[in-house]
Design an enzyme around this catalytic site. Structure first.
Site: not given
Ligand code: GLP
Length: 264
Positions: A68, A137, A139, A144
């Site tokens: 993304d 959440n 995702h 989302e």
């Molecule tokens: C972000 C990314 C995701 C990631 C998630 C968790 O928003 N778009 O790909 O898996 O958040 O992030 P973290 O590993 O820093 O908790």
């Protein structure tokens, strides 16, 4: 799905990297790796970089596709996923930058960004192994809750919770976190031939339990992985703390036959 419960972050990194290395060994030098941003996969990248540095893994001919990108951040902004992937993946893993792809988050190109990205993945022959984190959440990517379970790469609107979670990368100022992103869809992620999801910490426990053991529902996008034939969750004890079948996962991992063991 396989669930591997690890004592600490470095073990999460080692075992998730071993899963990626196993796929790379099977596919060959032109392996296509799907890469995630966020803090969770950093230990995975560190363990992969250690393999590269030790001469045990060569990713110089590999390709990488990011999940993304934020809409509206210049590509050289330190929190853009273009720059994050360059820093955390491309350089330490020795991947040729010309074979590293990140969705186009430029507002001008939005109408075609999804289609162009899907075409690039297809032209590379599809993703062999997708590395994922998970949001609090549920995702995955920036899909989302209520994302279509068969969605493709497209623009999405971030929830307030995700923007709040990610504000730590923007001087704790939620207003600095973009409101939109371009993300691979859940259907796109399901097309990867193998998936490894990493999660650490108590804050991820509910999302991990919902994704692994909850109902298949668009309210927890990670639960769509229940439909994938080859998924491994690699989590630490805190992230595993709400799994009702944790003992079973431990037993299944410990009793793996020799041919199915990971070289970590
Ligand atoms: C972000 C990314 C995701 C990631 C998630 C968790 O928003 N778009 O790909 O898996 O958040 O992030 P973290 O590993 O820093 O908790």
């Amino acid at each position: 799905m396989d669930v591997i419960i690890c004592p600490d972050e470095s073990r999460v990194g080692a075992l998730s990297a071993a899963t990626v290395a196993q796929v790379a060994a099977t596919v060959g030098p032109r392996v296509v790796i799907g890469v995630a941003t966020g803090s969770s996969p950093l230990a995975t990248y560190a363990a992969l970089a250690a393999r590269v540095d030790a001469g045990k893994l060569d990713l110089s001919q590999a390709s990488a596709f990011a999940l993304d990108e934020y809409v509206g951040l210049p590509v050289d902004h330190p929190e853009s996923y273009h720059d994050t992937i360059r820093r955390t993946v491309t350089e330490p893993l020795g991947i040729d930058p010309s074979r590293v792809y990140v969705p186009d988050g430029d507002p001008e190109g939005l109408p075609t960004a999804g289609q162009r990205y899907e075409a690039a993945i297809e032209a590379a022959g599809g993703v062999d192994i997708q590395i994922l984190g998970i949001g609090t959440n549920g995702h995955i990517g920036f899909n989302e809750p209520t994302s279509s379970l068969s969605s493709r790469t497209r623009m999405t609107t971030l929830t307030a919770r995700t923007r709040q979670d990610n504000a730590r990368f923007f001087c704790d100022n939620i207003d600095e976190v973009p409101q939109h992103a371009v993300t691979q869809g859940l259907g796109t992620i399901l097309d990867a031939r193998a998936v490894v999801l990493v999660a650490m910490g108590e804050g991820k426990a509910a999302a991990v339990a919902a994704a692994v053991e909850g109902p298949l529902t668009a309210m927890c996008p990670g639960s769509v992985l229940q439909m994938h034939p080859r998924v491994t969750f690699v989590v630490d004890e805190a992230a595993a703390s709400l799994l009702t079948m944790a003992d079973y996962y431990r037993e299944a991992h410990q009793s793996r036959p020799a041919w199915a063991r990971l070289d970590a």
